[in-house]
Motif scaffolding. Structure first.
Motif, PDB file in Angstrom:
ATOM      1  N   GLU A 451       0.837  -1.204   0.000  1.00  0.00           N
ATOM      2  CA  GLU A 451       0.000   0.000   0.000  1.00  0.00           C
ATOM      3  C   GLU A 451       0.869   1.249   0.000  1.00  0.00           C
ATOM      4  OE1 GLU A 451      -2.879   0.042   3.103  1.00  0.00           O
ATOM      5  OE2 GLU A 451      -3.658  -1.965   2.629  1.00  0.00           O
ATOM      6  N   PRO A 452       0.365   2.359  -0.562  1.00  0.00           N
ATOM      7  CA  PRO A 452       1.141   3.606  -0.560  1.00  0.00           C
ATOM      8  C   PRO A 452       1.439   4.074   0.862  1.00  0.00           C
ATOM      9  CG  PRO A 452      -0.716   3.754  -2.066  1.00  0.00           C
ATOM     10  CD  PRO A 452      -0.926   2.503  -1.272  1.00  0.00           C
ATOM     11  N   LEU A 453       2.627   4.638   1.054  1.00  0.00           N
ATOM     12  CA  LEU A 453       2.976   5.175   2.375  1.00  0.00           C
ATOM     13  C   LEU A 453       2.143   6.420   2.690  1.00  0.00           C
ATOM     14  CD1 LEU A 453       4.825   5.347   4.897  1.00  0.00           C
ATOM     15  CD2 LEU A 453       6.321   6.817   3.529  1.00  0.00           C
ATOM     16  N   VAL A 454       2.004   7.304   1.718  1.00  0.00           N
ATOM     17  CA  VAL A 454       1.293   8.568   1.933  1.00  0.00           C
ATOM     18  C   VAL A 454      -0.141   8.420   1.434  1.00  0.00           C
ATOM     19  CG1 VAL A 454       1.237  11.033   1.433  1.00  0.00           C
ATOM     20  CG2 VAL A 454       3.435   9.860   1.705  1.00  0.00           C
ATOM     21  N   HIS A 455      -1.085   8.708   2.297  1.00  0.00           N
ATOM     22  CA  HIS A 455      -2.507   8.564   1.964  1.00  0.00           C
ATOM     23  C   HIS A 455      -3.143   9.947   1.770  1.00  0.00           C
ATOM     24  CE1 HIS A 455      -6.542   6.754   2.028  1.00  0.00           C
ATOM     25  NE2 HIS A 455      -6.886   7.823   2.728  1.00  0.00           N
ATOM     26  N   GLY A 456      -3.961  10.058   0.724  1.00  0.00           N
ATOM     27  CA  GLY A 456      -4.756  11.271   0.547  1.00  0.00           C
ATOM     28  C   GLY A 456      -4.029  12.420  -0.118  1.00  0.00           C
ATOM     29  N   ILE A 457      -2.837  12.187  -0.635  1.00  0.00           N
ATOM     30  CA  ILE A 457      -2.064  13.222  -1.327  1.00  0.00           C
ATOM     31  C   ILE A 457      -1.703  12.685  -2.718  1.00  0.00           C
ATOM     32  CG2 ILE A 457       0.068  14.576  -1.342  1.00  0.00           C
ATOM     33  CD1 ILE A 457      -1.866  15.453   0.812  1.00  0.00           C
ATOM     34  N   ALA A 458      -1.847  13.529  -3.735  1.00  0.00           N
ATOM     35  CA  ALA A 458      -1.476  13.115  -5.084  1.00  0.00           C
ATOM     36  C   ALA A 458      -0.013  12.713  -5.109  1.00  0.00           C
ATOM     37  CB  ALA A 458      -1.737  14.255  -6.066  1.00  0.00           C
ATOM     38  N   GLY A 460       2.322  13.017  -7.153  1.00  0.00           N
ATOM     39  CA  GLY A 460       3.234  14.050  -7.615  1.00  0.00           C
ATOM     40  C   GLY A 460       3.541  15.110  -6.584  1.00  0.00           C
ATOM     41  N   ASP A 461       2.736  15.177  -5.533  1.00  0.00           N
ATOM     42  CA  ASP A 461       2.947  16.158  -4.464  1.00  0.00           C
ATOM     43  C   ASP A 461       3.647  15.541  -3.259  1.00  0.00           C
ATOM     44  OD1 ASP A 461       1.741  18.176  -5.928  1.00  0.00           O
ATOM     45  OD2 ASP A 461      -0.255  17.689  -5.175  1.00  0.00           O
ATOM     46  N   SER A 579      -7.277  18.152  17.431  1.00  0.00           N
ATOM     47  CA  SER A 579      -8.040  18.616  16.274  1.00  0.00           C
ATOM     48  C   SER A 579      -7.063  18.662  15.102  1.00  0.00           C
ATOM     49  CB  SER A 579      -8.634  20.001  16.531  1.00  0.00           C
ATOM     50  OG  SER A 579      -9.490  20.386  15.480  1.00  0.00           O
ATOM     51  N   TRP A 580      -7.328  17.848  14.076  1.00  0.00           N
ATOM     52  CA  TRP A 580      -6.373  17.690  12.979  1.00  0.00           C
ATOM     53  C   TRP A 580      -6.523  18.814  11.962  1.00  0.00           C
ATOM     54  CZ3 TRP A 580      -2.649  14.492  14.066  1.00  0.00           C
ATOM     55  CH2 TRP A 580      -2.882  13.422  14.939  1.00  0.00           C
ATOM     56  N   VAL A 581      -5.383  19.328  11.518  1.00  0.00           N
ATOM     57  CA  VAL A 581      -5.341  20.468  10.603  1.00  0.00           C
ATOM     58  C   VAL A 581      -4.589  20.075   9.342  1.00  0.00           C
ATOM     59  CG1 VAL A 581      -4.569  22.857  10.298  1.00  0.00           C
ATOM     60  CG2 VAL A 581      -5.398  22.088  12.545  1.00  0.00           C
ATOM     61  N   GLU A 582      -5.199  20.297   8.188  1.00  0.00           N
ATOM     62  CA  GLU A 582      -4.550  19.987   6.915  1.00  0.00           C
ATOM     63  C   GLU A 582      -3.466  21.025   6.617  1.00  0.00           C
ATOM     64  OE1 GLU A 582      -3.009  18.512   4.109  1.00  0.00           O
ATOM     65  OE2 GLU A 582      -4.859  17.374   4.546  1.00  0.00           O
ATOM     66  N   ASP A 583      -2.207  20.578   6.568  1.00  0.00           N
ATOM     67  CA  ASP A 583      -1.127  21.541   6.296  1.00  0.00           C
ATOM     68  C   ASP A 583      -0.091  21.023   5.290  1.00  0.00           C
ATOM     69  OD1 ASP A 583       0.585  19.780   7.652  1.00  0.00           O
ATOM     70  OD2 ASP A 583       1.376  21.300   9.010  1.00  0.00           O
ATOM     71  N   TRP A 584      -0.416  19.928   4.587  1.00  0.00           N
ATOM     72  CA  TRP A 584       0.571  19.316   3.700  1.00  0.00           C
ATOM     73  C   TRP A 584       1.085  20.313   2.656  1.00  0.00           C
ATOM     74  CZ3 TRP A 584       2.518  14.224   3.681  1.00  0.00           C
ATOM     75  CH2 TRP A 584       3.350  13.912   2.599  1.00  0.00           C
ATOM     76  N   ALA A 585       0.186  20.895   1.878  1.00  0.00           N
ATOM     77  CA  ALA A 585       0.605  21.797   0.812  1.00  0.00           C
ATOM     78  C   ALA A 585       1.043  23.153   1.357  1.00  0.00           C
ATOM     79  CB  ALA A 585      -0.535  21.985  -0.200  1.00  0.00           C
ATOM     80  N   TYR A 586       0.418  23.609   2.443  1.00  0.00           N
ATOM     81  CA  TYR A 586       0.687  24.949   2.957  1.00  0.00           C
ATOM     82  C   TYR A 586       2.002  25.037   3.730  1.00  0.00           C
ATOM     83  CZ  TYR A 586      -0.085  29.430   5.276  1.00  0.00           C
ATOM     84  OH  TYR A 586       0.037  30.725   5.719  1.00  0.00           O
ATOM     85  N   ALA A 587       2.388  23.933   4.397  1.00  0.00           N
ATOM     86  CA  ALA A 587       3.566  23.999   5.263  1.00  0.00           C
ATOM     87  C   ALA A 587       4.491  22.798   5.112  1.00  0.00           C
ATOM     88  CB  ALA A 587       3.135  24.136   6.724  1.00  0.00           C
ATOM     89  N   HIS A 588       3.942  21.588   5.220  1.00  0.00           N
ATOM     90  CA  HIS A 588       4.793  20.404   5.300  1.00  0.00           C
ATOM     91  C   HIS A 588       5.632  20.194   4.043  1.00  0.00           C
ATOM     92  CE1 HIS A 588       6.188  16.393   6.259  1.00  0.00           C
ATOM     93  NE2 HIS A 588       5.767  15.998   5.074  1.00  0.00           N
ATOM     94  N   HIS A 589       5.042  20.366   2.876  1.00  0.00           N
ATOM     95  CA  HIS A 589       5.717  20.042   1.618  1.00  0.00           C
ATOM     96  C   HIS A 589       6.334  21.284   0.985  1.00  0.00           C
ATOM     97  CE1 HIS A 589       6.704  17.175  -1.455  1.00  0.00           C
ATOM     98  NE2 HIS A 589       6.084  17.829  -2.410  1.00  0.00           N
ATOM     99  N   VAL A 590       6.744  22.254   1.836  1.00  0.00           N
ATOM    100  CA  VAL A 590       7.318  23.505   1.351  1.00  0.00           C
ATOM    101  C   VAL A 590       8.834  23.463   1.511  1.00  0.00           C
ATOM    102  CG1 VAL A 590       7.442  25.991   1.708  1.00  0.00           C
ATOM    103  CG2 VAL A 590       5.238  24.822   1.865  1.00  0.00           C
TER     104      VAL A 590
END
Length: 618
Positions: A451-458, A460-461, A579-590
């Motif tokens: 199974e993919p390691l990263v879930h819910g992210i394209a 390519g990202d 409370s979970w906050v989506e930050d992959w594109a905004y912070a984590h993958h920068v």
């Protein structure tokens, strides 16, 4: 030391105290082994505020025709920068001192002044004709004033920066001349220390970056509403703000997000630290001023002598400085022009500074907590003049842990604090790379290694499109990253155990996955890591039992993210919810190493529940 009084043949010793701190505002501390504190006593001592706020908003933020002021010019302004009292709010910032009424002859006069060593750091006011006026060293009090008694007000013009220059004490010396005889008395005051806020305090304003406006626009006078919703311009910004708002609502914090103009700098936590200073007030209360402590980041490649520090942090002067709040900065000008920060990480960023919440251990009391930061004794360390200033406050005794194994080098990449139901009232949330790896091994054992390691992210990202769970366990950079991070975190916890009693009882471990960074040839640092998946330990405590953490995007079991479920289980007994906050594109993958929720936010916290720092007995 107050010093000995002159010989009786030249001066007369007063029959009782002529000058004393107002009893409603006495600062009460127990002397310790430090000679300065030993001379500063309950009976004759008092506290004064560093009066650095701007109660009438008189401080300029731009020069003629909107020209940008140098950083040091911006920071030099505050209520104590001149002898003008700015209304009743400024008057309340003065420490009350009084000269008791004394029967003196008509020709008697007196002077009251700070001792020469502290004179440039202290200003004295006297009440005359119904208002407070500044007293110079040579200004004389009249016989009439002495017969009726004189009300004084005292302010410090700054915090202690370097004890070798000023240790924060002043002696107010009263000399009364009557009939050719000089009588001398004195009272010692101490400036209140700078105190960092800690994560058990409830958030009053959650700050996020407004990328559409920058400090230069504020300085030119462009109207700005920090509560208005800015137009999202960064990838993932809308989702990040949505989840942040949901988390604050869940925490019972309805105030709107406070937008801080950065001009595109996403790393809000690295711009400044929030703090305060306080002195006793009538009725056992505290009288406080808020303090924004600007980051000592001297930016490689862009720093100049006039503009040495991170540009986005300048917005604090135009937006946050005002009534009841001051802004300070402390840095070594000798670092301007150095490329050390380029190669050795941003250790001076304020994201590398945290606060252990209040605790008592082995008879030592820390009622306002302790500063903790990352660094070593070498180049992987914050600005020395900045950490010297923190240590010089005499409270929140700073504690350093080694973060040289992290690419950015910030302590918030693996450590934070939340309220908990235990005798300390809190726990440390600590990244556990070993736990993260074990969770992946369990998935492989269940036959889910493909199974993919990263879930819910394209794909390519992500850093490695197509990387599977089993592939992650075989990937050399993740294997080495796990071991480097494990050793680094274990060493940090040993330091915290030895110096702050932070045993496993006060530690909650959450899963993490660290990867070794691919460094260019010739780079002066080696064996560096960064969080491969979003770091659950890099979150924000709201102070009300809700912890804002980045969504993990790990594999799922029965519809649940395995890392998120493990983190929730780890915190379940503390009374704090995530409370979970989506930050992959905004912070984590920068960028190369990215960041998380804590890195891209900042907070002004409520001070109503603070404990007086002067109750410390350590």
């Amino acid at each position: 030391m107050t010093g000995a009084l002159p010989a009786p043949s030249a001066h007369a010793t007063p029959p009782g105290p002529l000058i004393r701190a107002d009893t409603d505002r006495d600062g009460l501390l127990t002397p310790d082994d430090d000679a300065g504190k030993a001379a500063w006593t309950r009976e004759r001592g008092a506290l004064m505020l560093p009066n650095i706020d701007d109660d009438q908003r008189r401080c300029p933020v731009a020069g003629p025709a909107g020209a940008r002021l140098p950083d040091d010019r911006l920071a030099d302004c505050g209520d104590a920068a001149d002898p003008v009292l700015d209304g009743t709010a400024d008057l309340a910032d003065l420490a009350p001192v009084r000269i008791t009424a004394a029967p003196v002859a008509a020709g008697a006069t007196a002077t009251v002044a700070a001792d020469p060593a502290s004179r440039e750091y202290v200003r004295i006011f006297a009440r005359r004709h119904g208002r407070m006026v500044p007293l110079g060293p040579g200004d004389r009090l009249t016989a009439g004033e002495l017969r009726h008694g004189v009300r004084l007000g005292v302010e410090a013009t700054d915090f202690v920066r370097d004890p070798a220059k000023w240790a924060g004490f002043t002696d107010l010396v009263l000399r009364v001349d009557r009939d050719g005889v000089t009588t001398e008395d004195r009272v010692r005051l101490r400036v209140a220390p700078l105190v960092f806020q800690h994560d058990l305090m409830p958030i009053r304003r959650m700050m996020t970056a407004d990328h559409t406006t920058g400090p230069a626009e504020l300085e030119r006078g462009t109207p700005y509403d920090p509560a208005a919703r800015p137009r999202p311009v960064k990838p993932g910004e809308a989702e990040f703000r949505r989840d942040l708002r949901r988390g604050l609502d869940r925490a019972g914090l309805p105030a709107p997000l406070f937008n801080y103009p950065t001009g595109g700098d996403v790393w809000t936590q690295d711009l400044f630290k929030t703090a305060y200073a306080s002195i006793p007030a009538p009725g056992g209360r505290e009288h406080r001023i808020g303090v924004i402590v600007r980051s000592a980041d001297v930016m490689p490649g862009t720093a100049t002598p006039d503009f040495p520090l991170r540009d986005a942090s300048r917005s604090a002067f135009a937006l946050l400085r005002g009534p009841g709040t001051g802004v300070i900065q402390q840095y070594d000008p000798g670092r301007v022009g150095s490329d050390d920060s380029l190669y050795y990480g941003s250790f001076s960023s304020t994201g590398n500074f945290g606060t252990l919440p209040p605790y008592t251990w082995r008879g030592h009391r820390y009622p306002v907590g302790r500063i903790v930061y990352g660094g070593t004794a070498g180049k992987e360390s914050p600005d020395v003049s900045f950490t010297r200033m923190l240590a010089a406050q005499g409270y929140q005794r700073p504690l350093a842990v080694d973060t040289s194994w992290l690419g950015v080098g910030h302590i918030d990449e693996f450590l934070s604090f939340v309220p908990a139901r235990n005798d300390r009232g809190w726990v440390a949330v600590v990244a556990d790379p070993g736990l993260g790896r074990r969770l992946l091994e369990e998935l492989v054992a269940q036959g889910r290694g493909d199974e993919p390691l990263v879930h819910g992210i394209a794909p390519g990202d992500t850093e490695d499109p197509g990387l599977t769970v089993a592939g992650a366990l075989r990937k050399p950079s993740l294997t080495r990253g796990t071991e480097i991070a494990r050793k680094g975190i274990d060493a940090a916890l040993r330091t915290l155990k030895e110096q702050a009693g932070l045993t496993d009882r006060y530690v909650v471990r959450v899963p993490a996955l660290f990867g070794e960074i691919d460094l260019p040839a010739g780079y002066p640092r080696r064996d560096l890591v960064a969080n491969y998946l979003p770091a659950a330990a890099n979150g924000v405590s709201t102070g009300t039992g809700v912890y804002l953490a980045p969504r993990q995007h790990a594999p799922r079991t029965a519809g649940r993210d395995v890392f998120e479920r493990a983190a929730e289980r780890a915190l379940s007994g503390t009374g704090t919810r995530i409370s979970w906050v989506e930050d992959w594109a905004y912070a984590h993958h920068v960028g190369t190493v990215g960041g998380e929720v804590h890195c891209v936010t900042n907070a002004l916290r409520g001070l109503s529940g603070t404990r007086p720092w002067w109750t410390e007995r350590d």
